[in-house]
Design a protein around this motif. Structure first.
Motif, PDB file in Angstrom:
ATOM      1  N   PRO A  80       0.909  -1.430  -0.060  1.00 12.95           N
ATOM      2  CA  PRO A  80      -0.119   0.093   0.106  1.00 12.95           C
ATOM      3  C   PRO A  80       0.768   1.341  -0.173  1.00 12.95           C
ATOM      4  O   PRO A  80       0.465   2.192  -0.558  1.00 12.95           O
ATOM      5  CB  PRO A  80      -0.935  -0.018   1.266  1.00 12.95           C
ATOM      6  N   VAL A  81       1.901   1.247   0.684  1.00 12.89           N
ATOM      7  CA  VAL A  81       2.824   2.557   0.643  1.00 12.89           C
ATOM      8  C   VAL A  81       3.194   3.015  -0.661  1.00 12.89           C
ATOM      9  O   VAL A  81       3.450   4.216  -0.859  1.00 12.89           O
ATOM     10  CB  VAL A  81       4.020   2.277   1.561  1.00 12.89           C
ATOM     11  N   VAL A  82       3.215   2.029  -1.854  1.00 15.45           N
ATOM     12  CA  VAL A  82       3.662   2.344  -3.126  1.00 15.45           C
ATOM     13  C   VAL A  82       2.488   3.157  -3.794  1.00 15.45           C
ATOM     14  O   VAL A  82       2.713   4.126  -4.359  1.00 15.45           O
ATOM     15  CB  VAL A  82       4.038   1.300  -4.038  1.00 15.45           C
ATOM     16  N   PHE A  83       1.157   2.816  -3.452  1.00 14.42           N
ATOM     17  CA  PHE A  83       0.034   3.311  -4.084  1.00 14.42           C
ATOM     18  C   PHE A  83      -0.096   4.885  -3.582  1.00 14.42           C
ATOM     19  O   PHE A  83      -0.536   5.867  -4.186  1.00 14.42           O
ATOM     20  CB  PHE A  83      -1.036   2.786  -3.596  1.00 14.42           C
ATOM     21  N   ASP A  84       0.377   5.223  -2.216  1.00 15.65           N
ATOM     22  CA  ASP A  84       0.377   6.565  -1.709  1.00 15.65           C
ATOM     23  C   ASP A  84       1.445   7.533  -2.491  1.00 15.65           C
ATOM     24  O   ASP A  84       1.291   8.681  -2.679  1.00 15.65           O
ATOM     25  CB  ASP A  84       0.717   6.777  -0.188  1.00 15.65           C
ATOM     26  N   LYS A  85       2.581   6.842  -2.768  1.00 17.86           N
ATOM     27  CA  LYS A  85       3.700   7.971  -3.154  1.00 17.86           C
ATOM     28  C   LYS A  85       3.907   7.758  -4.744  1.00 17.86           C
ATOM     29  O   LYS A  85       4.441   8.743  -5.300  1.00 17.86           O
ATOM     30  CB  LYS A  85       4.881   7.414  -2.475  1.00 17.86           C
ATOM     31  N   ALA A  86       3.453   6.772  -5.314  1.00 17.81           N
ATOM     32  CA  ALA A  86       3.651   6.684  -6.885  1.00 17.81           C
ATOM     33  C   ALA A  86       2.554   7.315  -7.613  1.00 17.81           C
ATOM     34  O   ALA A  86       1.461   7.704  -6.944  1.00 17.81           O
ATOM     35  CB  ALA A  86       3.519   5.234  -7.109  1.00 17.81           C
ATOM     36  N   ARG A  87       2.560   7.328  -8.931  1.00 23.45           N
ATOM     37  CA  ARG A  87       1.427   8.067  -9.657  1.00 23.45           C
ATOM     38  C   ARG A  87       0.179   6.908  -9.524  1.00 23.45           C
ATOM     39  O   ARG A  87       0.263   5.773  -9.510  1.00 23.45           O
ATOM     40  CB  ARG A  87       1.814   8.004 -11.079  1.00 23.45           C
ATOM     41  N   PHE A  88      -1.071   7.528  -9.771  1.00 19.74           N
ATOM     42  CA  PHE A  88      -2.275   6.573  -9.856  1.00 19.74           C
ATOM     43  C   PHE A  88      -2.198   5.588 -10.730  1.00 19.74           C
ATOM     44  O   PHE A  88      -2.474   4.502 -10.457  1.00 19.74           O
ATOM     45  CB  PHE A  88      -3.692   7.666  -9.989  1.00 19.74           C
ATOM     46  N   ASP A  89      -1.481   5.693 -11.892  1.00 16.52           N
ATOM     47  CA  ASP A  89      -1.598   4.539 -12.901  1.00 16.52           C
ATOM     48  C   ASP A  89      -0.295   3.811 -12.814  1.00 16.52           C
ATOM     49  O   ASP A  89       0.103   2.923 -13.425  1.00 16.52           O
ATOM     50  CB  ASP A  89      -1.818   5.136 -14.403  1.00 16.52           C
ATOM     51  N   LEU A  90       0.562   4.003 -11.667  1.00 15.43           N
ATOM     52  CA  LEU A  90       1.770   3.346 -11.548  1.00 15.43           C
ATOM     53  C   LEU A  90       2.951   3.308 -12.821  1.00 15.43           C
ATOM     54  O   LEU A  90       3.645   2.459 -12.696  1.00 15.43           O
ATOM     55  CB  LEU A  90       1.462   1.904 -11.098  1.00 15.43           C
ATOM     56  N   ALA A  91       2.459   4.410 -13.533  1.00 12.49           N
ATOM     57  CA  ALA A  91       3.505   4.381 -14.694  1.00 12.49           C
ATOM     58  C   ALA A  91       4.908   4.921 -14.373  1.00 12.49           C
ATOM     59  O   ALA A  91       5.873   4.913 -15.144  1.00 12.49           O
ATOM     60  CB  ALA A  91       2.846   5.500 -15.873  1.00 12.49           C
ATOM     61  N   ASP A  92       5.134   5.263 -12.995  1.00  7.85           N
ATOM     62  CA  ASP A  92       6.504   5.871 -12.682  1.00  7.85           C
ATOM     63  C   ASP A  92       7.447   4.854 -12.030  1.00  7.85           C
ATOM     64  O   ASP A  92       8.398   5.098 -11.530  1.00  7.85           O
ATOM     65  CB  ASP A  92       6.239   7.205 -11.825  1.00  7.85           C
ATOM     66  N   LEU A  93       6.838   3.621 -11.970  1.00  2.24           N
ATOM     67  CA  LEU A  93       7.720   2.679 -11.247  1.00  2.24           C
ATOM     68  C   LEU A  93       9.045   2.324 -12.280  1.00  2.24           C
ATOM     69  O   LEU A  93       8.822   2.049 -13.482  1.00  2.24           O
ATOM     70  CB  LEU A  93       6.943   1.264 -11.307  1.00  2.24           C
ATOM     71  N   ARG A  94      10.284   2.227 -11.471  1.00  3.91           N
ATOM     72  CA  ARG A  94      11.399   1.901 -12.238  1.00  3.91           C
ATOM     73  C   ARG A  94      12.276   1.137 -11.484  1.00  3.91           C
ATOM     74  O   ARG A  94      12.228   1.226 -10.394  1.00  3.91           O
ATOM     75  CB  ARG A  94      12.216   3.161 -12.608  1.00  3.91           C
ATOM     76  N   LEU A  95      12.666  -0.209 -12.270  1.00  3.88           N
ATOM     77  CA  LEU A  95      13.309  -1.169 -11.520  1.00  3.88           C
ATOM     78  C   LEU A  95      15.025  -1.173 -12.024  1.00  3.88           C
ATOM     79  O   LEU A  95      15.166  -1.067 -13.063  1.00  3.88           O
ATOM     80  CB  LEU A  95      13.122  -2.621 -11.698  1.00  3.88           C
ATOM     81  N   TYR A  96      15.894  -0.906 -11.201  1.00  8.47           N
ATOM     82  CA  TYR A  96      17.301  -1.033 -11.446  1.00  8.47           C
ATOM     83  C   TYR A  96      17.921  -1.793 -10.510  1.00  8.47           C
ATOM     84  O   TYR A  96      17.547  -2.252  -9.353  1.00  8.47           O
ATOM     85  CB  TYR A  96      17.933   0.660 -10.996  1.00  8.47           C
ATOM     86  N   ASP A  97      19.109  -2.290 -11.033  1.00  3.85           N
ATOM     87  CA  ASP A  97      19.981  -3.141 -10.285  1.00  3.85           C
ATOM     88  C   ASP A  97      21.090  -2.376  -9.726  1.00  3.85           C
ATOM     89  O   ASP A  97      21.090  -1.060  -9.605  1.00  3.85           O
ATOM     90  CB  ASP A  97      20.914  -4.337 -11.028  1.00  3.85           C
ATOM     91  N   ARG A  98      21.973  -2.734  -8.754  1.00  4.33           N
ATOM     92  CA  ARG A  98      22.914  -2.174  -7.923  1.00  4.33           C
ATOM     93  C   ARG A  98      23.967  -1.254  -8.858  1.00  4.33           C
ATOM     94  O   ARG A  98      24.678  -0.216  -8.400  1.00  4.33           O
ATOM     95  CB  ARG A  98      23.681  -2.846  -6.730  1.00  4.33           C
ATOM     96  N   ALA A  99      24.204  -1.863  -9.805  1.00  4.58           N
ATOM     97  CA  ALA A  99      24.890  -1.295 -10.821  1.00  4.58           C
ATOM     98  C   ALA A  99      24.573   0.128 -11.937  1.00  4.58           C
ATOM     99  O   ALA A  99      25.183   0.528 -12.625  1.00  4.58           O
ATOM    100  CB  ALA A  99      25.346  -2.378 -11.795  1.00  4.58           C
ATOM    101  N   GLY A 100      23.194   0.467 -11.485  1.00  5.55           N
ATOM    102  CA  GLY A 100      22.584   1.652 -12.170  1.00  5.55           C
ATOM    103  C   GLY A 100      21.985   1.066 -13.385  1.00  5.55           C
ATOM    104  O   GLY A 100      21.658   1.874 -14.475  1.00  5.55           O
ATOM    105  N   ARG A 101      21.795  -0.290 -13.839  1.00  3.44           N
ATOM    106  CA  ARG A 101      20.993  -0.656 -15.057  1.00  3.44           C
ATOM    107  C   ARG A 101      19.674  -0.873 -15.080  1.00  3.44           C
ATOM    108  O   ARG A 101      19.246  -1.341 -13.982  1.00  3.44           O
ATOM    109  CB  ARG A 101      21.821  -2.002 -15.520  1.00  3.44           C
ATOM    110  N   GLU A 102      19.086  -0.511 -15.806  1.00  3.76           N
ATOM    111  CA  GLU A 102      17.456  -0.297 -15.831  1.00  3.76           C
ATOM    112  C   GLU A 102      17.006  -1.836 -15.973  1.00  3.76           C
ATOM    113  O   GLU A 102      17.394  -2.571 -16.961  1.00  3.76           O
ATOM    114  CB  GLU A 102      16.883   0.547 -16.503  1.00  3.76           C
ATOM    115  N   ILE A 103      16.240  -2.259 -15.388  1.00  2.00           N
ATOM    116  CA  ILE A 103      15.571  -3.624 -15.529  1.00  2.00           C
ATOM    117  C   ILE A 103      14.332  -3.585 -16.004  1.00  2.00           C
ATOM    118  O   ILE A 103      13.292  -3.090 -15.337  1.00  2.00           O
ATOM    119  CB  ILE A 103      15.695  -4.570 -14.210  1.00  2.00           C
ATOM    120  N   PRO A 104      13.835  -4.306 -17.360  1.00  2.00           N
ATOM    121  CA  PRO A 104      12.647  -4.272 -17.822  1.00  2.00           C
ATOM    122  C   PRO A 104      11.679  -5.123 -16.976  1.00  2.00           C
ATOM    123  O   PRO A 104      12.257  -6.014 -16.389  1.00  2.00           O
ATOM    124  CB  PRO A 104      12.716  -4.873 -19.196  1.00  2.00           C
ATOM    125  N   TYR A 105      10.476  -4.595 -16.944  1.00  2.00           N
ATOM    126  CA  TYR A 105       9.490  -5.380 -16.049  1.00  2.00           C
ATOM    127  C   TYR A 105       8.032  -5.605 -16.830  1.00  2.00           C
ATOM    128  O   TYR A 105       7.954  -4.624 -17.651  1.00  2.00           O
ATOM    129  CB  TYR A 105       9.651  -4.917 -14.706  1.00  2.00           C
TER     130      TYR A 105
END
Length: 465
Positions: A80-105
């Motif tokens: 639930p904490v994600v829904f409070d702070k993210a956009r309503f449509d969750l289009a701003d989710l981004r997944l990265y590894d520790r090396a700074g590479r963006e991970i598709p999801y």
């Protein structure tokens, strides 16, 4: 250094009033414009600083790899904490590894649903079958996709016809897949029909269909215009159930009758809710109720009704939670209102709420110890539209290995979006408008003096009477 010439000042003084006004408007617009007009939008990450516009992140704990968990995918469930702070449509989710590479999801809402996809089929070998039946065959092509349903197209009404469907890999040896009656009747409430046959999932290339005569209405073999083949899949759902914070009972009135109300806190400001389950410690009752939803306490959003119904329990029945299902809403609080009439209030012990899981699926990391981070909170972010998500199968077999999210943390690389000058220096707008007003007043005064001078010159040239 180049100094302005006297002719430049003369040209500036001789400008028309509308030119001065245009300069003043341009000055105000330039000063009051938000910084984003002149800077790169935070939605486009800066090279070397791809996450400066994302204020929050949660670490993704790597899943436990066991010999039984050989899935090529991993997943985790949004809290639930994600829904409070993210956009309503969750289009701003981004997944990265520790090396700074963006991970598709792929983001999926695990709501149960039936999918029905058409399978291309070519009709051939129309013929009259045994016992006056109509027969046709279908070729689904080499390497045909899985199929489990056929819908028969017939123009007639008011019939009950026996049908048999067979499958084959070579159009020589046939095996029965389904046999049932096809129905179509005109009733008082409208047309009732069942002209489909379902069967276990199959990959037979050839299908052969026979439709027999209705012994009461058909004198000739039935007319079969064609048939459509489908693959119907029931997508399994997954619900996230959480406890709600039940407030004390409040005496109220509803439907012009005495009633009881309870406020249920959901633990967030924007939490999805599609079902509630209520534990009631009473043996025998029948009560009408309704459920309302609203934003957090102190907000201007009023409670609005989202569902109404009746709960019933007879003496001796097993005490199970009473459920209420409705269309999904996002809310911070629910209000349960039970109409008591002349009965004592119900003893409501606890309430839980559920909604379809928001599942984030990504490729299983090659190094299990590698950690990921989920970033969110950028209101200006654009949806990523990863190829990975668009190519991911609808049914994941074997299922993904589940990872867990840690508690949210502030992003140390986050750079807040600069505030407009009007918010940083509220007095500036008054200063600018005052300066523009003085300039306009000077222009008006200059025009008035010139008009008086022209009038006096014309008046002196007129002959005296």
């Amino acid at each position: 250094m180049t100094h302005p010439r006297p002719s430049d000042f003369a040209a500036a003084i001789s400008m028309r009033p509308h030119q001065w006004i245009a300069i003043g408007v341009a000055l105000v617009t330039t000063i009051l414009a938000p910084p984003s007009v002149f800077a790169l939008s935070p939605a486009a990450p800066l090279p070397g600083e791809p996450l400066v516009a994302w204020p929050f992140f949660q670490s993704v704990l790597p899943p436990d790899r066991t010999p039984a968990s050989d899935s090529p995918w991993s997943d985790f469930v949004l809290s639930p904490v994600v829904f409070d702070k993210a956009r309503f449509d969750l289009a701003d989710l981004r997944l990265y590894d520790r090396a700074g590479r963006e991970i598709p999801y792929a983001l999926r809402v695990r709501r149960p649903e039936d999918r029905r996809d058409a399978v291309q089929a070519k009709v051939f070998n129309r013929a009259r079958g045994p016992e006056g039946s109509a027969e046709l065959s279908l070729d689904l092509g080499a390497g045909s996709a899985e199929h489990n349903e056929i819908e028969i197209q017939m123009p007639a009404v008011d019939f009950r016809r026996r049908s048999v469907l067979e499958g084959s890999d070579d159009a020589d040896q046939w095996r029965e897949l389904a046999a049932d009656n096809l129905l179509r009747f005109q009733a008082e409430k409208g047309l009732f029909q069942d002209v489909s046959l379902t069967y276990p999932p199959s990959r037979f290339r050839y299908l052969r269909l026979r439709v027999y005569q209705d012994p009461l209405t058909d004198k000739d073999p039935p007319q079969v215009d064609g048939a459509a083949v489908y693959r119907t899949v029931t997508m399994p759902g997954e619900m996230l159930t959480l406890p709600g914070a039940l407030g004390p009972r409040e005496a109220t009135r509803a439907s012009s009758a005495p009633a009881s109300a309870w406020i249920i806190e959901l633990g967030g400001e924007n939490v999805p809710v599609e079902q509630i389950a209520v534990e009631i410690d009473d043996d025998d009752f029948v009560r009408d109720y309704h459920i309302e939803a609203a934003g957090p306490e102190g907000s201007r959003e009023p409670f609005r009704q989202i569902h109404a119904g009746t709960w019933r329990r007879r003496a001796g029945e097993e005490r199970r939670p009473l459920k209420a299902e409705h269309s999904e809403v996002r809310a911070a609080r629910l209000r349960l209102v039970v109409i008591d009439h002349g009965n004592p209030p119900l003893d409501v012990r606890s309430v839980s709420f559920s909604a379809p899981v928001r599942q984030v699926v990504f490729a299983q990391p090659e190094e299990p110890a590698a950690g990921y981070r989920l970033y969110y909170g950028n209101r200006d972010a654009r949806a990523p539209f990863y190829d990975f998500a668009r190519n991911l199968p609808e049914v994941l077999e074997p299922p993904p290995v589940r990872a867990q999210l840690e508690d949210p943390q502030p992003n140390p690389a986050y750079l807040p979006k600069p505030l407009p000058l009007t918010e940083r220096w509220p007095w500036l707008i008054y200063a600018v408008l005052g300066s523009v007003s003085l300039v306009l007043a000077g222009v008006v005064l200059r025009v008035a003096r010139r008009a008086i001078a022209v009038y006096d010159a014309q008046d002196s040239q007129q002959p005296a009477c």
